[in-house]
Design a protein around this motif. Structure first.
Motif, PDB file in Angstrom:
ATOM      1  N   LEU A   1      45.645  41.380  41.147  1.00  0.00           N
ATOM      2  CA  LEU A   1      46.199  40.857  39.901  1.00  0.00           C
ATOM      3  C   LEU A   1      45.119  40.428  38.919  1.00  0.00           C
ATOM      4  O   LEU A   1      45.294  40.515  37.706  1.00  0.00           O
ATOM      5  N   ALA A   2      44.012  39.932  39.454  1.00  0.00           N
ATOM      6  CA  ALA A   2      42.898  39.493  38.612  1.00  0.00           C
ATOM      7  C   ALA A   2      41.651  39.427  39.467  1.00  0.00           C
ATOM      8  O   ALA A   2      41.722  39.172  40.672  1.00  0.00           O
ATOM      9  N   GLU A   3      40.498  39.666  38.861  1.00  0.00           N
ATOM     10  CA  GLU A   3      39.243  39.551  39.615  1.00  0.00           C
ATOM     11  C   GLU A   3      38.099  39.205  38.675  1.00  0.00           C
ATOM     12  O   GLU A   3      38.190  39.373  37.462  1.00  0.00           O
TER      13      GLU A   3
ATOM     14  N   ARG B   1      32.134  37.980  44.105  1.00  0.00           N
ATOM     15  CA  ARG B   1      33.302  38.656  43.538  1.00  0.00           C
ATOM     16  C   ARG B   1      34.534  37.940  44.046  1.00  0.00           C
ATOM     17  O   ARG B   1      34.687  37.746  45.255  1.00  0.00           O
ATOM     18  N   LEU B   2      35.413  37.540  43.139  1.00  0.00           N
ATOM     19  CA  LEU B   2      36.637  36.830  43.466  1.00  0.00           C
ATOM     20  C   LEU B   2      37.830  37.633  42.991  1.00  0.00           C
ATOM     21  O   LEU B   2      37.725  38.386  42.015  1.00  0.00           O
ATOM     22  N   ALA B   3      38.961  37.462  43.666  1.00  0.00           N
ATOM     23  CA  ALA B   3      40.170  38.172  43.244  1.00  0.00           C
ATOM     24  C   ALA B   3      41.413  37.391  43.629  1.00  0.00           C
ATOM     25  O   ALA B   3      41.416  36.641  44.611  1.00  0.00           O
ATOM     26  N   VAL B   4      42.459  37.572  42.831  1.00  0.00           N
ATOM     27  CA  VAL B   4      43.806  37.121  43.164  1.00  0.00           C
ATOM     28  C   VAL B   4      44.601  38.376  43.513  1.00  0.00           C
ATOM     29  O   VAL B   4      44.687  39.301  42.700  1.00  0.00           O
ATOM     30  N   ILE B   5      45.151  38.414  44.724  1.00  0.00           N
ATOM     31  CA  ILE B   5      45.795  39.619  45.244  1.00  0.00           C
ATOM     32  C   ILE B   5      47.155  39.235  45.819  1.00  0.00           C
ATOM     33  O   ILE B   5      47.273  38.234  46.532  1.00  0.00           O
ATOM     34  N   ASP B   6      48.188  40.030  45.510  1.00  0.00           N
ATOM     35  CA  ASP B   6      49.498  39.688  46.058  1.00  0.00           C
ATOM     36  C   ASP B   6      49.651  40.247  47.474  1.00  0.00           C
ATOM     37  O   ASP B   6      48.752  40.923  47.997  1.00  0.00           O
TER      38      ASP B   6
ATOM     39  N   VAL C   1      50.598  34.839  46.603  1.00  0.00           N
ATOM     40  CA  VAL C   1      49.308  35.474  46.333  1.00  0.00           C
ATOM     41  C   VAL C   1      48.265  34.949  47.310  1.00  0.00           C
ATOM     42  O   VAL C   1      48.420  33.889  47.915  1.00  0.00           O
ATOM     43  N   VAL C   2      47.213  35.726  47.444  1.00  0.00           N
ATOM     44  CA  VAL C   2      46.063  35.385  48.280  1.00  0.00           C
ATOM     45  C   VAL C   2      44.849  35.265  47.372  1.00  0.00           C
ATOM     46  O   VAL C   2      44.693  36.048  46.426  1.00  0.00           O
TER      47      VAL C   2
END
Length: 393
Positions: free
Chosen positions: A102-104, A91-96, A79-80
């Motif tokens: 996946l989540a923000e 704004r934050l995010a977990v992105i594959d 993930v990134v």
């Protein structure tokens, strides 16, 4: 595929670059595409499979014998972490790796609190988001951050950012890297928004300009489908272009800057001077939508002022699309009408013959998606992957 410029045969990174298009392929197909022998392809694939960058499966189509094994890119392998930090919000995010969010999380976060307080919140929020999707820091392959000011991209350090007191020269990549255990890339927030908009909404466009109209004003430049940062990373800083017939003081120390005339902060200040409560660009847009005529006139005029500057850039750069993003883009046709009015009246007919001027399709998600694109393209570049697979890093 011929050998690279060093004369070496394509490595594992090239195989992954081929598979990233989403199509599963057999060893034979990969050998044909790269010019490598099947045994070499198998060796390269083993390194990718061991690290879960690639997964193997059985082809559903058989030529009569045993079905050939196919190999596909595993977008969920890592993930990134992506962070788009604005002047007043984050704004934050977990992105594959397949660019699935996946989540923000979005939050009010004044960047003028200073780097350590701001980034401590970012680290804590990232850890909470990871836990919420069942991941941990060991699964993170990189971190991307956008900041609302000039950034020397090579070092990731802010450079004299006018609205970020205490941030000048702060080692953001090192500070975050020490706490998150992954490489960190940092860029100007408008650049990552341009990357996100181009990747997700307009990948077929060769030449695009993304204009952010928020507290400040800036633009990101996509040229030949690649982000253009300039020699030191300051390409596109239109917020401090001088506007004719204006002496409005700017936070950069000069007078008459576009940001001082058409930025969200300047419009909010004008409304407050008229006795109307407004803290920033979002409040200006909310007032406009509620029917306030002063706010509507300010938004329309801000579009015209941005259009004056953009007309020169359209003549100079000749993009095929100009995208308006940021808080003020929420004003929709009111701001677009002003931008279009001056660009079409002041630019050369040939430059505007097929020019599209439109609002961002991604809205406030453009930044986090662009930050993820920046990291994924860096981490999964053939050279970087070859180093990982061969154990060089």
């Amino acid at each position: 595929m011929p050998n690279g410029p060093t004369g070496q045969a394509p490595g594992a990174g090239v195989l992954l670059a081929i598979l990233r298009d989403g199509q599963a392929r057999t060893r034979g197909e990969l050998a044909q595409l790269t010019g490598l022998s099947r045994s070499t392809v198998s060796q390269r694939l083993d390194g990718l499979i061991d690290r879960r960058w690639v997964v193997a499966g059985e082809d559903s189509i058989s030529s009569g014998g045993r079905p050939a094994t196919v190999f596909a890119f595993n977008g969920g392998a890592r993930v990134v972490l992506a962070a788009d930090l604005g002047a007043t919000h984050a704004r934050l995010a977990v992105i594959d790796l397949g660019m699935t969010v996946l989540a923000e999380r979005a939050a009010e976060l004044p960047v003028d609190r200073g780097p350590e307080r701001t980034l401590t919140w970012v680290v804590d929020a990232f850890q909470e988001l990871l836990a919420g999707v069942g991941r941990d820091l060991a699964s993170v392959c990189g971190v991307g951050v956008g900041l609302p000011g000039p950034v020397e991209h090579a070092s990731g350090r802010p450079a004299n950012p006018p609205i970020m007191p205490g941030w000048d020269g702060f080692p953001v990549p090192q500070w975050l890297g020490d706490r998150l255990g992954a490489p960190v890339l940092v860029d100007n927030d408008v650049n990552i928004m341009a990357l996100g908009e181009h990747w997700a909404a307009r990948p077929q466009v060769d030449h695009l300009i993304f204009v952010k109209m928020g507290t400040g004003i800036g633009c990101g430049i996509i040229s030949g489908r690649r982000l253009h940062r300039g020699a030191q990373g300051t390409a596109g800083d239109i917020g401090h272009v001088r506007v004719p017939d204006s002496e409005a003081p700017c936070r950069c120390g000069n007078a008459g800057c576009l940001e001082a005339v058409a930025g969200g902060a300047s419009m909010a200040a004008a409304l407050r001077a008229a006795g109307i409560e407004a803290r920033g660009g979002r409040d200006v847009v909310a007032l406009m939508r509620a029917g306030d005529l002063r706010a509507t006139r300010l938004v329309r005029q801000a579009g015209r002022e941005v259009g004056v500057v953009m007309a020169s850039i359209v003549n100079f750069f000749n993009p095929s699309v100009v995208v308006i993003g940021g808080d003020l883009a929420e004003a929709g046709e009111q701001v677009l009408a002003g931008v279009r009015e001056t660009i079409y009246s002041r630019s050369l007919p040939l430059a505007t013959q097929h020019l599209g001027i439109r609002v961002s399709e991604l809205g406030d998600r453009a930044g986090v998606l662009g930050a993820a694109v920046m990291v994924v393209e860096h981490v999964l570049s053939p050279g970087a992957l070859d180093q990982i697979v061969t154990g060089a890093q």
